[in-house]
Design an enzyme around this catalytic site. Structure first.
Site, mmCIF file in Angstrom:
data_model
loop_
_atom_site.group_PDB
_atom_site.id
_atom_site.type_symbol
_atom_site.label_atom_id
_atom_site.label_comp_id
_atom_site.label_asym_id
_atom_site.label_seq_id
_atom_site.Cartn_x
_atom_site.Cartn_y
_atom_site.Cartn_z
ATOM 1 C CE LYS A 1 34.081 46.928 36.736
ATOM 2 N NZ LYS A 1 34.148 45.473 36.648
ATOM 3 C CG HIS B 1 29.836 33.204 38.641
ATOM 4 N ND1 HIS B 1 28.832 33.559 39.491
ATOM 5 C CD2 HIS B 1 30.441 32.136 39.200
ATOM 6 C CE1 HIS B 1 28.823 32.726 40.534
ATOM 7 N NE2 HIS B 1 29.800 31.863 40.381
ATOM 8 N N PRO C 1 31.114 49.630 46.286
ATOM 9 C CG PRO C 1 30.417 48.326 48.078
ATOM 10 C CD PRO C 1 30.704 49.729 47.695
ATOM 11 C CE1 TYR D 1 29.176 43.008 38.360
ATOM 12 C CE2 TYR D 1 29.963 40.982 37.318
ATOM 13 C CZ TYR D 1 29.511 41.666 38.448
ATOM 14 O OH TYR D 1 29.395 41.004 39.644
ATOM 15 C CE1 TYR E 1 26.068 41.906 40.858
ATOM 16 C CE2 TYR E 1 26.296 43.785 42.331
ATOM 17 C CZ TYR E 1 26.863 42.774 41.582
ATOM 18 O OH TYR E 1 28.234 42.636 41.564
HETATM 19 P P1 FAD Z 1 44.181 47.355 50.860
HETATM 20 O O1 FAD Z 1 43.611 46.033 50.616
HETATM 21 O O2 FAD Z 1 43.476 48.313 51.745
HETATM 22 O O3 FAD Z 1 45.652 47.119 51.420
HETATM 23 C C1 FAD Z 1 46.421 48.156 51.985
HETATM 24 C C2 FAD Z 1 47.359 47.546 52.992
HETATM 25 O O4 FAD Z 1 48.182 48.584 53.514
HETATM 26 C C3 FAD Z 1 46.623 46.924 54.165
HETATM 27 O O5 FAD Z 1 47.119 45.639 54.425
HETATM 28 C C4 FAD Z 1 46.902 47.880 55.315
HETATM 29 O O6 FAD Z 1 46.946 47.237 56.567
HETATM 30 C C5 FAD Z 1 48.255 48.440 54.922
HETATM 31 N N1 FAD Z 1 48.538 49.766 55.484
HETATM 32 C C6 FAD Z 1 47.672 50.780 55.689
HETATM 33 N N2 FAD Z 1 48.309 51.831 56.239
HETATM 34 C C7 FAD Z 1 49.596 51.472 56.387
HETATM 35 C C8 FAD Z 1 50.741 52.126 56.906
HETATM 36 N N3 FAD Z 1 50.661 53.372 57.395
HETATM 37 N N4 FAD Z 1 51.919 51.467 56.900
HETATM 38 C C9 FAD Z 1 51.990 50.208 56.391
HETATM 39 N N5 FAD Z 1 50.937 49.514 55.908
HETATM 40 C C10 FAD Z 1 49.758 50.159 55.890
HETATM 41 N N6 FAD Z 1 35.814 45.771 46.690
HETATM 42 C C11 FAD Z 1 34.989 45.090 45.933
HETATM 43 O O7 FAD Z 1 35.189 45.051 44.723
HETATM 44 N N7 FAD Z 1 33.934 44.421 46.533
HETATM 45 C C12 FAD Z 1 33.719 44.437 47.879
HETATM 46 O O8 FAD Z 1 32.773 43.832 48.376
HETATM 47 C C13 FAD Z 1 34.557 45.159 48.684
HETATM 48 N N8 FAD Z 1 34.371 45.228 50.023
HETATM 49 C C14 FAD Z 1 35.216 45.985 50.771
HETATM 50 C C15 FAD Z 1 35.034 46.096 52.145
HETATM 51 C C16 FAD Z 1 35.888 46.899 52.918
HETATM 52 C C17 FAD Z 1 35.664 47.020 54.419
HETATM 53 C C18 FAD Z 1 36.948 47.606 52.298
HETATM 54 C C19 FAD Z 1 37.897 48.482 53.119
HETATM 55 C C20 FAD Z 1 37.139 47.458 50.927
HETATM 56 C C21 FAD Z 1 36.279 46.671 50.157
HETATM 57 N N9 FAD Z 1 36.451 46.534 48.769
HETATM 58 C C22 FAD Z 1 35.623 45.826 48.034
HETATM 59 C C23 FAD Z 1 37.521 47.169 48.067
HETATM 60 C C24 FAD Z 1 38.698 46.221 47.863
HETATM 61 O O9 FAD Z 1 38.779 45.337 48.921
HETATM 62 C C25 FAD Z 1 39.908 47.113 47.747
HETATM 63 O O10 FAD Z 1 39.751 47.904 46.569
HETATM 64 C C26 FAD Z 1 41.237 46.379 47.720
HETATM 65 O O11 FAD Z 1 41.487 45.788 48.967
HETATM 66 C C27 FAD Z 1 42.361 47.339 47.366
HETATM 67 O O12 FAD Z 1 43.597 46.719 47.583
HETATM 68 P P2 FAD Z 1 44.838 47.564 48.057
HETATM 69 O O13 FAD Z 1 45.973 46.595 48.155
HETATM 70 O O14 FAD Z 1 45.013 48.753 47.189
HETATM 71 O O15 FAD Z 1 44.441 48.149 49.485
HETATM 72 C C1 DHB Z 2 30.904 40.859 46.167
HETATM 73 C C2 DHB Z 2 31.106 42.168 46.451
HETATM 74 C C3 DHB Z 2 30.713 43.132 45.553
HETATM 75 O O1 DHB Z 2 30.915 44.418 45.811
HETATM 76 C C4 DHB Z 2 30.098 42.795 44.369
HETATM 77 O O2 DHB Z 2 29.692 43.777 43.529
HETATM 78 C C5 DHB Z 2 29.910 41.478 44.074
HETATM 79 C C6 DHB Z 2 30.317 40.502 44.978
HETATM 80 C C7 DHB Z 2 31.309 39.830 47.132
HETATM 81 O O3 DHB Z 2 31.835 40.174 48.189
HETATM 82 O O4 DHB Z 2 31.101 38.646 46.857
#
Ligand code: FAD
Ligand code: DHB
Length: 391
Positions: A297, A72, A293, A385, A201
């Site tokens: 980021k 994009h 979100p 961004y 947005y």
């Molecule tokens: P996570 O993806 O949370 O992975 C952590 C892993 O550790 C998980 O698989 C979990 O099951 C595991 N875990 C937890 N506790 C334990 C334990 N005690 N023992 C072993 N394993 C464990 N970001 C955006 O940019 N846009 C979005 O739209 C967006 N939507 C989101 C919606 C939700 C509901 C959430 C929670 C986050 C969202 N985010 C979004 C943020 C983005 O998804 C996260 O920043 C990203 O997943 C971070 O990755 P991570 O691997 O650090 O953590």
């Molecule tokens: C999406 C999520 C976001 O937080 C964003 O800023 C843009 C796109 C998405 O889930 O597609």
């Protein structure tokens, strides 16, 4: 079991770290609390910065993203019923973002770890880090009723916001910074053609909305909602009606609706803990920080943490050079705070804040009008961004 790096969490942070370490001849074991199916059913982020996509390619997990993801070059901000295009490529000297779901990134990472014989222990209960302040840390866990132990040289806490790693750092050492917003995002995924080829947005008097997408027949839409919503109160028809009202009229006329295939609500929060290292434990991704979100980021920050951490570990194991690990927390936090600032700013720019009625609303409108009329302001938005540099 003995390994070099014990990784807690098989989210994008944990799996990407394990993959990069493997490619540099460093052994790791990943412990994940949930099942693989559960991890793959989570619908989260969708916009990847170029720095992250370059990392995925270098880690040999970029092929499907390059085939199926969408580049994009811009997105729209809508307010007062009008759309304004933010030309990311023109404002940043050609930089773009990739629209490719986090779920797909997870799938590709699992496939790569499997193909290379990586050890990922899923459904590991009660994962606990021990002796991280000493020279010989280890992890314990329970799986299928038996106890397991992993001895390692370092522990990577990649277990998300609710994980155990951050809690292993004594309260006297850890400093938390937090802002909780008085709303959430209610999101749906639907197998319908997206209302727009690029993201929109939207700032609207009824609340923020976002039109995003995953592919030509998969739409991801969000509306600002209460921080906690009873999803039973949000049948698809109600979501579509509310979402349509927040779209500019010409987009609303093109909206295709259909049954949702996923619906969830996420509260909005800014959070950072400092430092991100305690002895031989290193935190990465959501374990150490959360952004609202709005700026897309969260996932990208997890990736930049893994960039700094993997380089520190590689230098240590290959050259005995500890300097990257020593500086990990400081380097990661410098970039994290800039992304925190941007996500906070974009959240304030676009959402309805209940306490802002009157003066605050006018300031928000002035900021939006200034933004779309100023190349300087647009350039600042665009460079954040697409993602700030890693160094
Ligand atoms: P996570 O993806 O949370 O992975 C952590 C892993 O550790 C998980 O698989 C979990 O099951 C595991 N875990 C937890 N506790 C334990 C334990 N005690 N023992 C072993 N394993 C464990 N970001 C955006 O940019 N846009 C979005 O739209 C967006 N939507 C989101 C919606 C939700 C509901 C959430 C929670 C986050 C969202 N985010 C979004 C943020 C983005 O998804 C996260 O920043 C990203 O997943 C971070 O990755 P991570 O691997 O650090 O953590
Ligand atoms: C999406 C999520 C976001 O937080 C964003 O800023 C843009 C796109 C998405 O889930 O597609």
């Amino acid at each position: 079991m003995k390994t070099q790096v014990g990784i807690i969490g098989a989210g994008p942070s944990g799996l990407l770290l394990s993959q990069i370490l493997h490619l540099h001849g460093i052994r790791s074991v990943v412990l994940e609390r949930r099942s693989r199916d559960y991890v793959l059913s989570r619908i989260r982020a969708g916009v990847l910065e170029q720095g992250f996509t370059d990392m995925l390619r270098a880690a040999q997990v970029g092929a499907r993203m390059d085939r199926e993801g969408q580049i994009h070059e811009g997105f729209d901000i809508a307010f007062g019923g009008k759309r304004h295009r933010i030309d990311l490529a023109a404002l940043t000297g050609g930089k773009t973002v990739m629209v490719y779901g986090q779920t797909e990134v997870q799938r590709d990472l699992f496939a790569a770890r499997d193909a290379m014989g990586g050890t990922i222990i899923t459904e590991a209960e009660d994962v606990t880090p021990h002796d991280v302040a000493g020279a010989a840390p280890y992890l314990t866990y329970r799986k299928d009723g038996s106890e397991g132990r992993i001895d390692c040289e370092f522990v990577a806490g990649c277990d998300g916001f609710h994980g155990v790693s951050r809690k292993a750092i004594p309260e006297s050492v850890l400093k938390n910074f937090e802002r909780v917003y008085p709303f959430g995002w209610l999101g749906i995924l639907s197998e319908t053609a997206p209302v727009s080829d690029e993201l929109i947005y939207m700032n609207h008097e009824r609340g923020f909305a976002l039109a995003s997408l995953r592919s030509a027949n998969l739409s991801r839409y969000y509306i600002q909602s209460a921080a906690e919503e009873d999803l039973a109160q949000w049948p698809d028809e109600r979501f579509w009606e509310e979402f349509r009202r927040r779209l500019p009229a010409e987009a609303a006329a093109k909206l295709v609706t259909g049954p949702s295939v996923e619906k969830s609500v996420a509260p909005l929060r800014s959070f950072v803990c400092e430092p991100m290292r305690y002895g031989r434990l290193f935190l990465a991704g959501d374990a150490a920080h959360i952004v609202p979100p709005t700026g897309a980021k969260g996932l990208n920050l997890a990736a930049s943490d893994i960039h700094f951490l993997s380089r520190g570990l590689i230098d240590y194991f290959r050259k005995g050079d500890e300097s990257g690990l020593q500086r990990y927390s400081e380097k990661a936090l410098a970039r994290i705070w800039k992304a925190e600032r941007f996500s906070w700013w974009m959240t304030h720019l676009l959402h309805v804040f209940p306490e802002n009625a009157g003066f605050g609303e006018r300031i928000q409108r002035a900021e939006l009008e200034y933004l779309v009329s100023s190349r300087a302001a647009l350039t600042s938005l665009a460079e954040n961004y697409v993602g700030l540099p890693f160094e």
